[in-house]
Design an enzyme around this catalytic site. Structure first.
Site, PDB file in Angstrom:
ATOM      1  N   HIS A 137       9.578  -3.732   3.254  1.00 42.33           N
ATOM      2  CA  HIS A 137       9.093  -3.982   1.891  1.00 42.33           C
ATOM      3  C   HIS A 137      10.278  -4.285   0.956  1.00 42.33           C
ATOM      4  O   HIS A 137      10.218  -5.199   0.136  1.00 42.33           O
ATOM      5  CB  HIS A 137       8.401  -2.736   1.324  1.00 42.33           C
ATOM      6  CG  HIS A 137       7.118  -2.364   1.979  1.00 42.33           C
ATOM      7  ND1 HIS A 137       6.950  -1.193   2.679  1.00 42.33           N
ATOM      8  CD2 HIS A 137       5.918  -2.999   2.039  1.00 42.33           C
ATOM      9  CE1 HIS A 137       5.716  -1.116   3.122  1.00 42.33           C
ATOM     10  NE2 HIS A 137       5.066  -2.197   2.760  1.00 42.33           N
ATOM     11  N   MET A 190       0.851  -1.191   0.000  1.00 41.43           N
ATOM     12  CA  MET A 190       0.000   0.000   0.000  1.00 41.43           C
ATOM     13  C   MET A 190       0.896   1.254   0.000  1.00 41.43           C
ATOM     14  O   MET A 190       0.475   2.327   0.409  1.00 41.43           O
ATOM     15  CB  MET A 190      -0.934  -0.012   1.213  1.00 41.43           C
ATOM     16  CG  MET A 190      -1.883  -1.213   1.183  1.00 41.43           C
ATOM     17  SD  MET A 190      -3.378  -1.000   2.137  1.00 41.43           S
ATOM     18  CE  MET A 190      -2.740  -0.837   3.765  1.00 41.43           C
ATOM     19  N   ARG A 212       3.120   2.428   9.499  1.00 43.82           N
ATOM     20  CA  ARG A 212       2.467   3.195  10.578  1.00 43.82           C
ATOM     21  C   ARG A 212       3.480   3.823  11.537  1.00 43.82           C
ATOM     22  O   ARG A 212       3.150   4.782  12.228  1.00 43.82           O
ATOM     23  CB  ARG A 212       1.530   2.292  11.370  1.00 43.82           C
ATOM     24  CG  ARG A 212       0.312   1.878  10.581  1.00 43.82           C
ATOM     25  CD  ARG A 212      -0.761   1.301  11.481  1.00 43.82           C
ATOM     26  NE  ARG A 212      -2.045   1.325  10.815  1.00 43.82           N
ATOM     27  CZ  ARG A 212      -2.478   0.394   9.993  1.00 43.82           C
ATOM     28  NH1 ARG A 212      -1.723  -0.644   9.736  1.00 43.82           N
ATOM     29  NH2 ARG A 212      -3.658   0.492   9.412  1.00 43.82           N
ATOM     30  N   SER A 225       7.076  -0.899   9.896  1.00 44.30           N
ATOM     31  CA  SER A 225       5.681  -0.740   9.473  1.00 44.30           C
ATOM     32  C   SER A 225       5.510   0.677   8.954  1.00 44.30           C
ATOM     33  O   SER A 225       6.136   1.615   9.468  1.00 44.30           O
ATOM     34  CB  SER A 225       4.757  -0.954  10.680  1.00 44.30           C
ATOM     35  OG  SER A 225       3.478  -0.429  10.414  1.00 44.30           O
TER      36      SER A 225
HETATM   37  O1  PAF Z   1      -0.032  -5.808   3.785  1.00 43.44           O
HETATM   38  C1  PAF Z   1      -0.448  -4.899   3.033  1.00 43.44           C
HETATM   39  O2  PAF Z   1       0.225  -3.902   2.776  1.00 43.44           O
HETATM   40  C2  PAF Z   1      -1.827  -5.033   2.433  1.00 43.44           C
HETATM   41  O3  PAF Z   1      -2.708  -5.651   3.309  1.00 43.44           O
HETATM   42  C3  PAF Z   1      -1.847  -5.707   1.053  1.00 43.44           C
HETATM   43  C4  PAF Z   1      -1.385  -7.152   1.139  1.00 43.44           C
HETATM   44  C5  PAF Z   1      -0.957  -4.943   0.083  1.00 43.44           C
HETATM   45  C6  PAF Z   1      -3.271  -5.717   0.487  1.00 43.44           C
HETATM   46  O4  PAF Z   1      -3.764  -4.429   0.317  1.00 43.44           O
END
Ligand code: PAF
Length: 281
Positions: free
Chosen positions: A37, A30, A187, A185
């Site tokens: 990531h 997202m 967040r 995260s």
């Molecule tokens: O983990 C996330 O960032 C979200 O839940 C995902 C897997 C991209 C789905 O929107």
């Protein structure tokens, strides 16, 4: 790196990639990308010929409109980070592109959707399943990479792939942490300085839970955890459970030789954080 906003163009480009017999590794996100990531992406790039990343803040997985509104959106710096891991294609659709029609599909994950995150965020996993299924349909990856930080989400995605017999390998990747143990995260960016200093308490407590698991009962460990967090006025725990690591069902007792996962969700200020630790008894 191609930056693509439509389903049609994504399909066209990826159709060609598959026709060349290249494997596709996929990391759904997202946005608000961080080292956690990038770790998934590096692995996906290493294990596949072509790396696709999606950036889409999926409105239907938020059960709290303020959380959706405040979700960080940092496309420009995300794109720089994607270049740094040699991403081949980023799929960044609009809401209309992803949801041209109201969603009518209904997924039922049984009890998995009724405990921990499922219980405290009603509808969340349904929203995740809908978007992940759509993304898999569009991208048709060979492998998709998910972090174990969102442990229950990983189990929901595995259940979705099983239920729908989807031709994709779900690859579970270990949680990436800051030096002080805080799980990475998007967040975390919303924590102020004091909250950020406090946040590693969650993982420190989980590590102590792991040690306690060898000598104390589940109710005793839960009591200990509750007391431990009571010492911090600015941390409001939402739940703490020890669950079977395969089914994600909370347990009242643990058995030697089995694998469990201790999961916590807590608010620090206005920010809701989750974390977990695996316990191999
Ligand atoms: O983990 C996330 O960032 C979200 O839940 C995902 C897997 C991209 C789905 O929107």
């Amino acid at each position: 790196m191609e930056i693509v906003h439509t389903v049609e163009n994504t399909r066209k480009i990826l159709g060609q990639v598959s026709a060349e017999d290249k494997s596709i590794g996929f990391v759904p996100t997202m946005g608000a990308l961080h080292e956690g990531h990038l770790d998934l992406m590096r692995r996906a790039k290493e294990e596949n010929d072509y790396l696709v990343v999606s950036i889409f803040v999926n409105p239907i997985q938020f059960n709290n409109s303020e959380d959706l509104e405040k979700y960080p959106r940092t496309l420009e710096s995300d794109i720089e980070k994607l270049e740094s891991v040699s991403c081949d294609l980023v799929f960044n659709p609009s809401e209309e592109e992803m949801y041209p029609e109201p969603v009518t599909v209904k997924y039922n994950f049984g009890k998995l959707d009724l405990v921990m995150e499922g219980k405290h965020r009603p509808g969340h996993f349904h929203g995740v399943a809908v978007v992940v299924k759509k993304l898999f349909d569009i991208i048709q990856p060979d492998r998709a990479y998910f972090g174990q930080k969102d442990y229950q989400q990983l189990k929901v995605v595995e259940a979705l792939v099983n239920k729908e017999s989807l031709p994709v390998d779900v690859v579970a990747c270990p949680t990436v942490r800051e030096d002080d143990g805080l799980a990475m995260s998007s967040r975390n960016e919303r924590l102020d300085e004091e909250e950020r200093e406090l946040a590693p308490v969650l993982y420190q407590s989980l590590k102590e839970v792991k040690d306690l698991a060898y000598k104390e009962s589940v109710p005793e460990i839960k009591k200990w955890f509750e007391k431990q967090l009571e010492g911090y006025n600015d941390i409001q725990p939402e739940y703490f459970e020890i669950a079977d690591a395969i089914s994600c069902m909370p347990v009242d007792e643990m058995q030697k030789g089995k694998k469990y996962v201790a999961c916590v969700a807590a608010h620090i200020g206005n920010v809701r954080l989750i974390d977990n630790i695996i316990i191999n008894l």
